[in-house]
Design an enzyme around this catalytic site. Structure first.
Site, PDB file in Angstrom:
ATOM      1  N   GLU A  44       0.850  -1.190   0.000  1.00 64.07           N
ATOM      2  CA  GLU A  44       0.000   0.000   0.000  1.00 64.07           C
ATOM      3  C   GLU A  44       0.891   1.248   0.000  1.00 64.07           C
ATOM      4  OE1 GLU A  44      -3.922   1.513   2.470  1.00 64.07           O
ATOM      5  OE2 GLU A  44      -2.326   0.523   3.584  1.00 64.07           O
ATOM      6  N   LYS A 114     -10.108   0.247  -2.680  1.00 60.52           N
ATOM      7  CA  LYS A 114     -10.198  -0.121  -1.273  1.00 60.52           C
ATOM      8  C   LYS A 114     -11.608   0.101  -0.733  1.00 60.52           C
ATOM      9  CE  LYS A 114      -7.608   0.625   3.055  1.00 60.52           C
ATOM     10  NZ  LYS A 114      -6.504   1.417   3.672  1.00 60.52           N
ATOM     11  N   CYS A 169      -4.939  -3.606   2.950  1.00 56.47           N
ATOM     12  CA  CYS A 169      -4.710  -3.224   4.338  1.00 56.47           C
ATOM     13  C   CYS A 169      -5.915  -3.441   5.259  1.00 56.47           C
ATOM     14  CB  CYS A 169      -4.204  -1.775   4.404  1.00 56.47           C
ATOM     15  SG  CYS A 169      -3.335  -1.365   5.950  1.00 56.47           S
TER      16      CYS A 169
END
Length: 283
Positions: A44, A114, A169
């Protein structure tokens, strides 16, 4: 006769700076000395860990230095690149998406935005001296919740067709996303991340191994590590995990490449001999 379905993969651990140019140069230099690989996963914020919101360098969808770099790199090295996340402006949104780009040697792009944004108050340093407020939703738009987002991407990696489930993440804490992938028969799950030091030390490995075990898939986790220019400290510990939950490779703190050979037949055999997916009763 069983056909060999082995691919060599690499996760790159980085301590990204605020300089896009410096970060891309780091990637290039590491790959130039790399053994041959079929798949690369970047962390990321691989292209930039900005000092503040004002210094964030977003690109328009399909246009920009970082996107051009990824396409050229995948073609030159003949590899598939899962490019962790970078800020991409698309549609009519005023804020960028935190977008994972998957680029093939042929220049084909797959995208994942995301879904879960990191809006928390958490101690993020080793000394536990202060609480840091994170509000990703101030800087980014959350990805759209639709079928294309939660379905594996079918990729040709080496000589094999592979079903890859991308995530980023904070998504790691939401197992529902990964169950959507496994419902379609995922082979590899990628988790590019920049976990904080404290949350990483507590939860990173156990969550990664759980996602591998419960979905019977390989997990490739490429992480940020160290203290960055913005003062944030990230946990590192990039790792590659097999469908039984065994850690094939791990790097706690050094930057660079982490390798493993993945036997895709191993995952298929496991699903047949230990068929948990056929036993589930809740959907």
């Amino acid at each position: 006769m069983t056909v060999n379905r082995t691919i060599r993969v690499a996760c790159m651990q980085m301590s990204s700076t605020s300089s896009v140019e410096q970060n891309l140069a780091f990637i290039t230099s590491n790959l130039e000395s790399s053994v041959p690989i079929d798949l690369l996963v970047l962390p990321e914020n691989f292209s930039q860990m900005p000092e503040n919101q004002r210094s964030l360098r977003a690109e328009d969808d399909g246009v920009g230095k970082v996107q051009q770099y990824l396409v050229a790199l995948a073609k030159r090295l003949n590899i598939v690149i899962v490019a962790g996340s970078l800020p991409i402006v698309a549609g009519k949104n005023s804020r960028p998406f935190a977008r994972c780009l998957i680029v093939t040697p042929e220049g084909v792009r797959f995208e994942y935005d995301k879904l879960h944004l990191f809006d928390v108050d958490v101690v993020d340093k080793e000394d536990e001296s202060s609480t840091q407020t994170y509000r990703e939703s101030d800087s980014y738009c959350a990805g759209a919740l639709n079928e294309s987002q939660v379905s594996p991407r079918n990729l040709k990696i080496g000589s094999n067709t592979v079903r890859l489930g991308p995530s980023i993440c904070y998504d790691l804490r939401f197992p529902e996303l990964y169950r959507h992938f496994s419902n379609s028969g995922v082979d590899i799950i990628t988790v590019p991340a920049a976990f904080t030091y404290q949350t990483g030390s507590a939860h990173w490995e156990c969550l990664l191994r759980a996602r591998a075990i419960e979905n019977q898939a390989y997990v490739l986790a490429a992480a940020q590590v160290g203290v960055h220019e913005n003062g944030r400290q990230t946990w590192g510990h990039s790792m590659i995990i097999d469908p039984w939950g065994s850690v094939l490779a791990k790097e706690p703190s050094a930057t660079g490449l982490l390798y493993a050979d993945l036997d895709l037949n191993h995952a298929e055999r496991l699903r047949k001999t230990f068929p948990v997916m056929t036993h589930k009763r809740l959907v």
